[in-house]
Each structure stands twice: as C-alpha cells, then as structure tokens.
Design a protein around this motif. Sequence first.
Motif, short mmCIF file in Angstrom:
data_model
loop_
_atom_site.label_atom_id
_atom_site.label_comp_id
_atom_site.label_asym_id
_atom_site.label_seq_id
_atom_site.Cartn_x
_atom_site.Cartn_y
_atom_site.Cartn_z
N ALA A 37 9.38 7.48 0.53
CA ALA A 37 9.04 6.10 0.16
C ALA A 37 8.09 5.47 1.19
O ALA A 37 7.16 4.75 0.82
N LEU A 38 8.32 5.74 2.47
CA LEU A 38 7.42 5.22 3.51
C LEU A 38 6.01 5.81 3.35
O LEU A 38 5.01 5.11 3.47
N TYR A 39 5.95 7.11 3.10
CA TYR A 39 4.66 7.78 2.90
C TYR A 39 3.93 7.20 1.69
O TYR A 39 2.74 6.86 1.76
N MET A 40 4.66 7.07 0.59
CA MET A 40 4.06 6.54 -0.64
C MET A 40 3.65 5.08 -0.47
O MET A 40 2.65 4.64 -1.05
N ALA A 41 4.41 4.32 0.31
CA ALA A 41 4.09 2.91 0.55
C ALA A 41 2.74 2.77 1.26
O ALA A 41 1.92 1.94 0.89
N GLU A 42 2.52 3.59 2.28
CA GLU A 42 1.24 3.54 2.98
C GLU A 42 0.09 3.91 2.04
O GLU A 42 -0.96 3.27 2.05
N ASP A 43 0.31 4.91 1.20
CA ASP A 43 -0.72 5.35 0.28
C ASP A 43 -1.07 4.27 -0.74
O ASP A 43 -2.24 3.96 -0.94
N VAL A 44 -0.06 3.67 -1.37
CA VAL A 44 -0.35 2.65 -2.38
C VAL A 44 -0.93 1.39 -1.74
O VAL A 44 -1.78 0.72 -2.34
N LEU A 45 -0.52 1.07 -0.52
CA LEU A 45 -1.09 -0.09 0.16
C LEU A 45 -2.58 0.13 0.41
O LEU A 45 -3.41 -0.74 0.11
N ALA A 46 -2.94 1.29 0.94
CA ALA A 46 -4.35 1.59 1.20
C ALA A 46 -5.16 1.61 -0.09
O ALA A 46 -6.25 1.04 -0.17
N MET A 47 -4.62 2.25 -1.12
CA MET A 47 -5.32 2.33 -2.41
C MET A 47 -5.55 0.93 -2.99
O MET A 47 -6.65 0.62 -3.47
N THR A 48 -4.55 0.07 -2.91
CA THR A 48 -4.68 -1.29 -3.43
C THR A 48 -5.72 -2.09 -2.65
O THR A 48 -6.57 -2.77 -3.23
N LEU A 49 -5.68 -1.99 -1.33
CA LEU A 49 -6.61 -2.77 -0.51
C LEU A 49 -8.04 -2.25 -0.63
O LEU A 49 -8.99 -3.03 -0.59
N VAL A 50 -8.22 -0.95 -0.82
CA VAL A 50 -9.55 -0.40 -1.08
C VAL A 50 -10.09 -1.00 -2.38
O VAL A 50 -11.26 -1.39 -2.47
N SER A 51 -9.24 -1.11 -3.38
CA SER A 51 -9.65 -1.72 -4.65
C SER A 51 -10.04 -3.18 -4.46
O SER A 51 -11.06 -3.63 -4.99
N TYR A 52 -9.24 -3.93 -3.69
CA TYR A 52 -9.59 -5.32 -3.39
C TYR A 52 -10.97 -5.38 -2.71
O TYR A 52 -11.82 -6.20 -3.08
N GLU A 53 -11.18 -4.53 -1.70
CA GLU A 53 -12.46 -4.53 -0.97
C GLU A 53 -13.62 -4.21 -1.90
O GLU A 53 -14.65 -4.89 -1.87
N ASP A 54 -13.45 -3.18 -2.73
CA ASP A 54 -14.53 -2.75 -3.61
C ASP A 54 -14.89 -3.81 -4.64
O ASP A 54 -16.05 -3.94 -5.03
N LYS A 55 -13.89 -4.56 -5.10
CA LYS A 55 -14.13 -5.60 -6.10
C LYS A 55 -14.54 -6.92 -5.47
O LYS A 55 -14.82 -7.89 -6.19
N GLY A 56 -14.56 -6.99 -4.14
CA GLY A 56 -14.92 -8.23 -3.46
C GLY A 56 -13.86 -9.31 -3.60
O GLY A 56 -14.16 -10.50 -3.48
N LEU A 57 -12.62 -8.92 -3.84
CA LEU A 57 -11.53 -9.88 -3.99
C LEU A 57 -11.05 -10.35 -2.62
O LEU A 57 -11.07 -9.59 -1.65
N ALA A 58 -10.60 -11.58 -2.57
CA ALA A 58 -10.03 -12.11 -1.33
C ALA A 58 -8.73 -11.36 -1.05
O ALA A 58 -7.89 -11.20 -1.94
N ILE A 59 -8.56 -10.90 0.16
CA ILE A 59 -7.36 -10.18 0.55
C ILE A 59 -6.36 -11.19 1.09
O ILE A 59 -6.63 -11.86 2.08
#
Length: 128
Positions: A37-59
């Motif tokens: 769960a810790l491993y998967m949490a880091e992965d989904v957090l990074a994936m989500t924030l990359v998506s925010y960055e790519d879309k220019g969304l406010a983090i």
Amino acid sequence: MKYVYPAVFTPEDNGQFSVNFPDLESCYTCGDDLGDALYMAEDVLAMTLVSYEDKGLAIPAPSKSLSLEAGEFQNFISCDTERYRKQNLNKAIKKTLTIPEWLNEKALAQGINFSQVLQEALLEKVGG
C-alpha cells in the motif's frame, strides 16, 4: 518537483489496505499489505501530480492533518514527479530536424547515431 501529501490508510478485513489522498481529486489506490500500500501510494501520488502538472492545474496545498474514521491512520507520502517521468514516461517519439547536407554526409560516413547524439545534447542542455 518534490511533493509530500497526507494519505488515509484504511485496513480492510482481508488484510489489504485502501489508500486515499483527500487533498487530490481521484487519487486513491490499495495494496495487498501495508508495504504494498505504501509503494502504491507513492506511485498514484506521483501519477496524479504529473497529470496536474501536464494539464496546468493548480496543485492544492497539502493538509497538515486529516479527519480519520475508527481504524484509519494517516501517513505522509512523498514523491518526485521528475523522477517519475524519467522512470515511466520513456516512450520514444519521432522528431523531425533539419541539418546542413554536408554535416549529414560527414555524420553518416562516421556512423554517428543521430538519435543518440540528440538525446545526449538535450540531456546536457536541460541538466538531466
């Protein structure tokens, strides 16, 4: 970019864990055990924030603490979106470029790999 967000871990009856990041929309995962769960949490957090960055969304700013239900616990998860991109977004893409004919002929005669030279030059230029 490096980020740290609190996550809510919910133990499930079968020994698995559900993980939710309340500060981020649609950011949740699960794991077969706490380590997974810790491993998967880091992965989904990074994936989500990359998506925010790519879309220019406010983090959104991370919360300091979260409201928890009985049995849940909070843990802070960190991620590095630049490292995530390097590890997961390595699909080759085709680029068209223009060089002088004489330079092309000399490079071909020496067996130079154009793609490799361009990658090395770009990495040096961007500091990667």
